[in-house]
Design a protein around this motif. Structure first.
Motif, PDB file in Angstrom:
ATOM      1  N   ILE A  29       0.835  -1.209   0.000  1.00  0.00           N
ATOM      2  CA  ILE A  29       0.000   0.000   0.000  1.00  0.00           C
ATOM      3  C   ILE A  29       0.867   1.255   0.000  1.00  0.00           C
ATOM      4  O   ILE A  29       0.637   2.180  -0.784  1.00  0.00           O
ATOM      5  N   LYS A  30       1.878   1.285   0.857  1.00  0.00           N
ATOM      6  CA  LYS A  30       2.740   2.465   0.924  1.00  0.00           C
ATOM      7  C   LYS A  30       3.522   2.669  -0.374  1.00  0.00           C
ATOM      8  O   LYS A  30       3.626   3.782  -0.876  1.00  0.00           O
ATOM      9  N   ALA A  31       4.068   1.592  -0.924  1.00  0.00           N
ATOM     10  CA  ALA A  31       4.827   1.708  -2.162  1.00  0.00           C
ATOM     11  C   ALA A  31       3.922   2.103  -3.331  1.00  0.00           C
ATOM     12  O   ALA A  31       4.294   2.938  -4.158  1.00  0.00           O
ATOM     13  N   ALA A  32       2.733   1.523  -3.399  1.00  0.00           N
ATOM     14  CA  ALA A  32       1.801   1.860  -4.483  1.00  0.00           C
ATOM     15  C   ALA A  32       1.434   3.344  -4.433  1.00  0.00           C
ATOM     16  O   ALA A  32       1.331   3.987  -5.488  1.00  0.00           O
ATOM     17  N   ASN A  33       1.264   3.889  -3.241  1.00  0.00           N
ATOM     18  CA  ASN A  33       0.976   5.314  -3.113  1.00  0.00           C
ATOM     19  C   ASN A  33       2.129   6.163  -3.631  1.00  0.00           C
ATOM     20  O   ASN A  33       1.918   7.173  -4.310  1.00  0.00           O
ATOM     21  N   ILE A  34       3.345   5.765  -3.329  1.00  0.00           N
ATOM     22  CA  ILE A  34       4.515   6.504  -3.813  1.00  0.00           C
ATOM     23  C   ILE A  34       4.559   6.466  -5.339  1.00  0.00           C
ATOM     24  O   ILE A  34       4.741   7.492  -5.997  1.00  0.00           O
ATOM     25  N   PHE A  35       4.368   5.273  -5.915  1.00  0.00           N
ATOM     26  CA  PHE A  35       4.429   5.136  -7.365  1.00  0.00           C
ATOM     27  C   PHE A  35       3.279   5.871  -8.051  1.00  0.00           C
ATOM     28  O   PHE A  35       3.442   6.377  -9.161  1.00  0.00           O
ATOM     29  N   ALA A  36       2.134   5.955  -7.407  1.00  0.00           N
ATOM     30  CA  ALA A  36       1.001   6.681  -7.993  1.00  0.00           C
ATOM     31  C   ALA A  36       1.309   8.174  -8.090  1.00  0.00           C
ATOM     32  O   ALA A  36       0.926   8.832  -9.058  1.00  0.00           O
ATOM     33  N   VAL A  37       2.016   8.697  -7.101  1.00  0.00           N
ATOM     34  CA  VAL A  37       2.352  10.122  -7.081  1.00  0.00           C
ATOM     35  C   VAL A  37       3.545  10.423  -7.995  1.00  0.00           C
ATOM     36  O   VAL A  37       3.637  11.508  -8.553  1.00  0.00           O
ATOM     37  N   GLU A  38       4.434   9.454  -8.136  1.00  0.00           N
ATOM     38  CA  GLU A  38       5.648   9.662  -8.929  1.00  0.00           C
ATOM     39  C   GLU A  38       5.757   8.605 -10.029  1.00  0.00           C
ATOM     40  O   GLU A  38       6.499   7.629  -9.892  1.00  0.00           O
TER      41      GLU A  38
END
Length: 77
Positions: A29-38
């Motif tokens: 979840i945390k990594a997916a959020n980072i990749f969604a923003v960047e």
């Protein structure tokens, strides 16, 4: 039913990659959020060979944590 957007498809691909790398739910979840923003970081993930992907995700998450801590320290001072 409407087709998923490219962004949604890319996040689904990221989640599938992270599941294949055996990350836990919280990490995914945390990594997916980072990749969604960047999205540029997501593109790097997709271009790496399998043996480098886990380390890349760990590095991206560590960089994000370092950035957040730096921001918090800046705002406290």
């Amino acid at each position: 039913m409407a087709e998923k957007s490219t962004a949604e498809n890319n996040i689904a691909r990221v989640v599938a990659e992270l599941l294949a790398l055996s990350f836990n739910n919280n990490q995914i979840i945390k990594a997916a959020n980072i990749f969604a923003v960047e999205p540029s970081k997501m593109n790097v993930l997709f271009s790496l060979p399998q043996q480098l992907k886990m380390q890349y995700v760990l590095d991206v998450r560590e960089d994000e944590c370092t950035f957040v801590v730096s921001c918090l320290i800046f705002h406290i001072n």
